[in-house]
Every structure is written in C-alpha cells, then in structure tokens.
Design a protein around this motif. Structure first.
Motif, PDB file in Angstrom:
ATOM      1  N   ILE A 273       0.778  -1.190   0.258  1.00  0.00           N
ATOM      2  CA  ILE A 273      -0.230   0.070   0.008  1.00  0.00           C
ATOM      3  C   ILE A 273       0.866   1.318   0.155  1.00  0.00           C
ATOM      4  CG2 ILE A 273      -1.917   1.252   1.308  1.00  0.00           C
ATOM      5  CD1 ILE A 273      -2.732  -1.474   0.253  1.00  0.00           C
ATOM      6  N   ASN A 274       0.520   2.097  -0.764  1.00  0.00           N
ATOM      7  CA  ASN A 274       1.163   3.572  -0.731  1.00  0.00           C
ATOM      8  C   ASN A 274       0.146   4.504  -0.883  1.00  0.00           C
ATOM      9  OD1 ASN A 274       1.989   2.326  -3.772  1.00  0.00           O
ATOM     10  ND2 ASN A 274       2.064   4.876  -3.740  1.00  0.00           N
ATOM     11  N   VAL A 275       0.493   5.655  -0.333  1.00  0.00           N
ATOM     12  CA  VAL A 275       0.068   6.893  -0.112  1.00  0.00           C
ATOM     13  C   VAL A 275       0.434   7.740  -1.671  1.00  0.00           C
ATOM     14  CG1 VAL A 275      -0.102   9.163   0.759  1.00  0.00           C
ATOM     15  CG2 VAL A 275      -0.122   7.207   2.333  1.00  0.00           C
ATOM     16  N   GLY A 276      -0.732   8.228  -2.132  1.00  0.00           N
ATOM     17  CA  GLY A 276      -0.485   9.083  -3.352  1.00  0.00           C
ATOM     18  C   GLY A 276      -0.565  10.349  -3.011  1.00  0.00           C
ATOM     19  N   ASP A 277      -0.151  11.359  -4.102  1.00  0.00           N
ATOM     20  CA  ASP A 277      -0.098  12.706  -4.088  1.00  0.00           C
ATOM     21  C   ASP A 277      -1.539  13.353  -3.608  1.00  0.00           C
ATOM     22  OD1 ASP A 277       2.528  12.501  -4.897  1.00  0.00           O
ATOM     23  OD2 ASP A 277       2.030  13.328  -7.010  1.00  0.00           O
ATOM     24  N   ALA A 278      -2.711  12.552  -4.065  1.00  0.00           N
ATOM     25  CA  ALA A 278      -3.865  13.376  -3.720  1.00  0.00           C
ATOM     26  C   ALA A 278      -4.188  13.230  -2.374  1.00  0.00           C
ATOM     27  CB  ALA A 278      -5.198  12.518  -4.464  1.00  0.00           C
ATOM     28  N   LEU A 279      -3.613  12.028  -1.628  1.00  0.00           N
ATOM     29  CA  LEU A 279      -3.728  11.926  -0.110  1.00  0.00           C
ATOM     30  C   LEU A 279      -2.959  12.779   0.499  1.00  0.00           C
ATOM     31  CD1 LEU A 279      -5.503  10.842   2.183  1.00  0.00           C
ATOM     32  CD2 LEU A 279      -3.709   8.808   2.255  1.00  0.00           C
ATOM     33  N   GLN A 280      -1.614  13.090  -0.045  1.00  0.00           N
ATOM     34  CA  GLN A 280      -1.002  13.895   0.651  1.00  0.00           C
ATOM     35  C   GLN A 280      -1.318  15.473   0.560  1.00  0.00           C
ATOM     36  OE1 GLN A 280       3.430  13.770  -0.125  1.00  0.00           O
ATOM     37  NE2 GLN A 280       3.743  16.075  -0.324  1.00  0.00           N
ATOM     38  N   ILE A 281      -1.948  15.563  -0.457  1.00  0.00           N
ATOM     39  CA  ILE A 281      -2.593  17.103  -0.508  1.00  0.00           C
ATOM     40  C   ILE A 281      -3.956  17.133   0.618  1.00  0.00           C
ATOM     41  CG2 ILE A 281      -3.977  18.801  -1.979  1.00  0.00           C
ATOM     42  CD1 ILE A 281      -2.177  17.394  -4.541  1.00  0.00           C
ATOM     43  N   MET A 282      -4.704  16.261   0.604  1.00  0.00           N
ATOM     44  CA  MET A 282      -5.751  16.203   1.357  1.00  0.00           C
ATOM     45  C   MET A 282      -5.374  16.219   2.947  1.00  0.00           C
ATOM     46  SD  MET A 282      -8.948  14.218  -0.584  1.00  0.00           S
ATOM     47  CE  MET A 282      -8.065  12.835  -1.720  1.00  0.00           C
ATOM     48  N   TYR A 287       0.296  12.809   5.659  1.00  0.00           N
ATOM     49  CA  TYR A 287       0.758  11.662   4.971  1.00  0.00           C
ATOM     50  C   TYR A 287       1.622  12.017   3.819  1.00  0.00           C
ATOM     51  CZ  TYR A 287      -3.321   9.861   8.002  1.00  0.00           C
ATOM     52  OH  TYR A 287      -4.153   9.483   9.009  1.00  0.00           O
ATOM     53  N   LYS A 288       2.475  11.086   3.469  1.00  0.00           N
ATOM     54  CA  LYS A 288       3.378  11.489   2.604  1.00  0.00           C
ATOM     55  C   LYS A 288       3.378  10.376   1.357  1.00  0.00           C
ATOM     56  CE  LYS A 288       5.625  14.170   5.631  1.00  0.00           C
ATOM     57  NZ  LYS A 288       4.748  13.695   6.856  1.00  0.00           N
ATOM     58  N   SER A 289       3.439  10.823   0.177  1.00  0.00           N
ATOM     59  CA  SER A 289       3.475  10.314  -0.953  1.00  0.00           C
ATOM     60  C   SER A 289       4.995  10.105  -1.417  1.00  0.00           C
ATOM     61  CB  SER A 289       2.733  10.686  -2.348  1.00  0.00           C
ATOM     62  OG  SER A 289       2.990  12.076  -2.514  1.00  0.00           O
ATOM     63  N   ILE A 290       5.605   9.130  -1.396  1.00  0.00           N
ATOM     64  CA  ILE A 290       7.055   8.850  -1.519  1.00  0.00           C
ATOM     65  C   ILE A 290       7.603   8.498  -2.865  1.00  0.00           C
ATOM     66  CG2 ILE A 290       9.034   7.488  -0.412  1.00  0.00           C
ATOM     67  CD1 ILE A 290       7.490   9.469   1.628  1.00  0.00           C
ATOM     68  N   GLU A 291       8.598   8.943  -3.034  1.00  0.00           N
ATOM     69  CA  GLU A 291       9.294   8.600  -4.665  1.00  0.00           C
ATOM     70  C   GLU A 291       9.423   6.996  -4.483  1.00  0.00           C
ATOM     71  OE1 GLU A 291      12.538  10.564  -6.089  1.00  0.00           O
ATOM     72  OE2 GLU A 291      12.362  12.307  -4.855  1.00  0.00           O
ATOM     73  N   HIS A 292       9.482   6.356  -5.464  1.00  0.00           N
ATOM     74  CA  HIS A 292       9.524   5.184  -5.938  1.00  0.00           C
ATOM     75  C   HIS A 292      10.100   4.778  -7.066  1.00  0.00           C
ATOM     76  CE1 HIS A 292       5.233   5.343  -6.138  1.00  0.00           C
ATOM     77  NE2 HIS A 292       5.225   4.357  -6.869  1.00  0.00           N
ATOM     78  N   ARG A 293      10.575   3.539  -7.279  1.00  0.00           N
ATOM     79  CA  ARG A 293      11.007   3.338  -8.751  1.00  0.00           C
ATOM     80  C   ARG A 293      11.296   1.617  -8.810  1.00  0.00           C
ATOM     81  NH1 ARG A 293      17.089   5.910  -9.074  1.00  0.00           N
ATOM     82  NH2 ARG A 293      17.863   5.001  -7.087  1.00  0.00           N
TER      83      ARG A 293
END
Length: 362
Positions: A273-282, A287-293
């Motif tokens: 599970i990962n947090v996305g930008d929309a939830l970081q904004i809300m 809550y942090k959307s984190i870089e991944h690759r």
C-alpha cells in the motif's frame, strides 16, 4: 514487420517498440544481448548498490481480527503513512486465488501477439479507458523505461465486459471487487487520523470516486544496470494497492534522505500500500506520497498489478477542512481540479516529486 533480431535497424527501435506495438517484450523475446541506446538512463537515474540499504524495511501490518483490533491496526496504518508513505498488509481478506488468477491473467495478456495487444493502444483502442503501451510517456522521455503495461480505467461492469480484453477482464474485475473492503478499511483508518470520523458519500467520492487497474510487464533485460523498469516518481492517486510477484525490484526512497532507497521485499500473499499525491494534498502534508522506482531484472520476467484509487476527474482536491481546523493549520496546497493534476503528471517524464509543486501555494 521485423520479427528477428538481425532484421531490426536499432535506429528504428522506438518505432518497433512503440508504434508497431511489440513493446520491450518484443525486444526481449528476440534474445537481445545489448541494451538499445534509447533505454540507457543517465547515471543519476540508475539504481546502484551504493544507494540501496538492505537492513531496513517498510512496515508490515497484520489486518486480521479487525473487528477487535481495528483501532490499534488503524494507528499502525496512520503511523506508516506518516513515516514511510508505504507499508505492506497481510491477512487482508483478499483470497489468494484472486491474486494468483490476476497474475496469471497478466502473463496471458502479454503473451499475445503484438497485433492483438496493439488493438488496445492509443492509436487503435476504441476508448480512452483501455490503453496498452510501453514506458511512461515516450514522447517526453529522454530515455525510455523497460516496461510494458495495460491500463484499465473502471467505469462500470458493463463497459468492462464490452471493452476490456477478454484475456484478463474477469480476473482484473475480480481483483478490483475483492479489494473494495480493504480499501475502505484503510481509508477509514487514515481519515480518523485526520480528524474525519465518518466517511460520508461526498468524502467517499472524493477519496475513491474512480479506480484504475494496471497490468505491468517487465521483461528480462540485457544490461539491467543501465536502465530502469520505472523511473523515480510518486503516484497521483489517493492510495495505490499493489500486487507484486515473487521476483522483487520495487524500491522506495527513505523519507528525509537524499538518495537512500529501500527494497520492498515480496511476501507471499501480501499487498503493498502506498500513499498517493492526492492524499498528501488532502492531509495537508501529514501523509506522505513517496518517490519509488523499479529496477530492471537481468534474469527473470516480472509482473505487478497496481490498483490506483483516485478522486473523480472532476473533483477539486485540496487540504480537508477538518485537517486545517484540528490544529489551526495554514494550507500548504491550493484547491486543484484533479483531472488537471493528472494531465500535468502525464505530460512529462517521471521526475521524482516535482508534480506536487503544481498544487503548492506559492
């Protein structure tokens, strides 16, 4: 149409892979010994052992006995969303058979001919909601990513029955349906951590009003150290629900580090599970959307199946009023139309966390 390694002029690799629909699977299947120059990433984008740590791991959260331990499990979920932006869940209630079936369906779709897969490409698909492609945004990338994908935007069972590829439709829908309960549990816990004690219809639409499921295929790669399966980025979703296979290759940037990456180890039956930008904004940055690759693999083909849980395209997203009221916070982000945010993301190559700047208050 070229079908053998010797018949490809490598100056025309992009045409073979992108326009003719062979994807990187088409290159890999011909037994490439050397990575085409179109896929050679700049040194700064390659995944090296010097930046990877193996003695740390994202949290693993046991979802069993939710009825009795919901608050305690919820605290762990919120803590992971703040400190890591990523976590794995086990005993989540999605049947293992459902997970196995969608993995098998992913292989089944990508084993089809280029002609069959290309029926769902940008040029030929009868709908924007079904898209077969390769890399991320080929027209904007200086170096291509070693990945093919099928992206399925869910509108209704009726549309899926009519337009999704039959080779994977039922299994993808089954995974989507079976994920619903766990998605709601995760969002309820995360909202309680933001002073939102009940998710009404308006909130539910905002948090999970639309969903997209991707089937990702990462074929065996010559010179995997020179390229990436997926470049540095954070997701634009509210949450991403990711099914990995047992090969591994997903790396998460450690919060507050300059260039330290942690491998997300495959766990049989687990969901990432990962947090996305929309939830970081809300959440106004709580809550942090984190870089991944994703690292390319020199020995094995690899697949993954993410479900992107999103606001509706016409929703305005911004810090929730409950978040601002709880601590008297000033908003870090402005209200943005979600479809504008997503368009901004897909117009450019992967660039780490730069997309979030689109929503920041200057």
């Amino acid at each position: 149409m070229p079908t053998t390694l010797s018949s490809i002029n490598f100056s025309d690799v992009t045409d073979f892979v992108v326009n003719e629909g062979h994807g990187v699977k088409g290159l890999s299947d011909m037994g490439l010994k050397t990575l085409p120059k179109q896929y050679v990433q700049p040194l700064t984008e390659r995944i090296t052992t010097s930046t990877i740590i193996v003695d740390d791991s994202i949290p693993i959260i046991d979802m069993s006995n939710w009825d009795n331990n919901g608050p305690k499990i919820g605290e762990k979920i919120c803590n992971a969303a703040e400190k890591w932006g990523f976590f794995q869940i086990i005993n989540h209630g999605i049947p293992l058979e459902v997970l196995d079936n969608v993995k098998a369906a992913t292989y089944r779709f990508f084993k089809q001919s280029a002609e069959e897969k290309n029926k769902h490409s940008k040029d030929f698909s009868p709908t924007h909601n079904v898209r077969y492609g390769t890399s991320f945004t080929p027209q904007a990338e200086k170096a291509l990513e070693w990945k093919d994908y099928l992206s399925l935007f869910y509108v209704s069972d009726e549309e899926a029955a009519a337009l999704w590829p039959s080779s994977c439709r039922d299994e993808a829908l089954d995974f989507l349906r079976n994920s619903q309960i766990v998605i709601k549990k995760l969002l309820e816990a995360l909202m309680k951590g933001l002073n939102v004690n009940e998710i009404d219809q308006t909130k539910e639409s905002l948090l999970m009003g639309s969903k997209r499921i991707n089937l990702n295929y990462y074929p065996k790669c010559p010179n995997p150290e020179l390229t990436v399966g997926v470049g540095r980025h954070s997701d634009v979703s509210t949450l991403t629900i990711l099914l990995q296979d047992n090969i591994g290759g997903l790396y998460v940037k450690k919060l507050d580090s300059d260039d330290t990456w942690v491998h997300v180890p495959p766990i049989d039956g687990a969901i990432v599970i990962n947090v996305g930008d929309a939830l970081q904004i809300m959440s106004n940055g709580k809550y942090k959307s984190i870089e991944h690759r994703v690292m390319a693999n020199g020995n094995n083909n690899r697949i993954s199946v993410p479900i992107f849980v999103n606001p509706k395209p016409n929703d305005l997203i911004g810090p929730l009023k409950e978040v601002l009221e709880k601590n008297g916070e000033e908003p870090i982000y402005k209200q943005v139309l979600y479809s504008d945010y997503v368009k901004h993301f897909f117009r450019k190559a992967h660039d780490g966390k730069e997309t979030i700047d689109f929503a920041k208050i200057n």
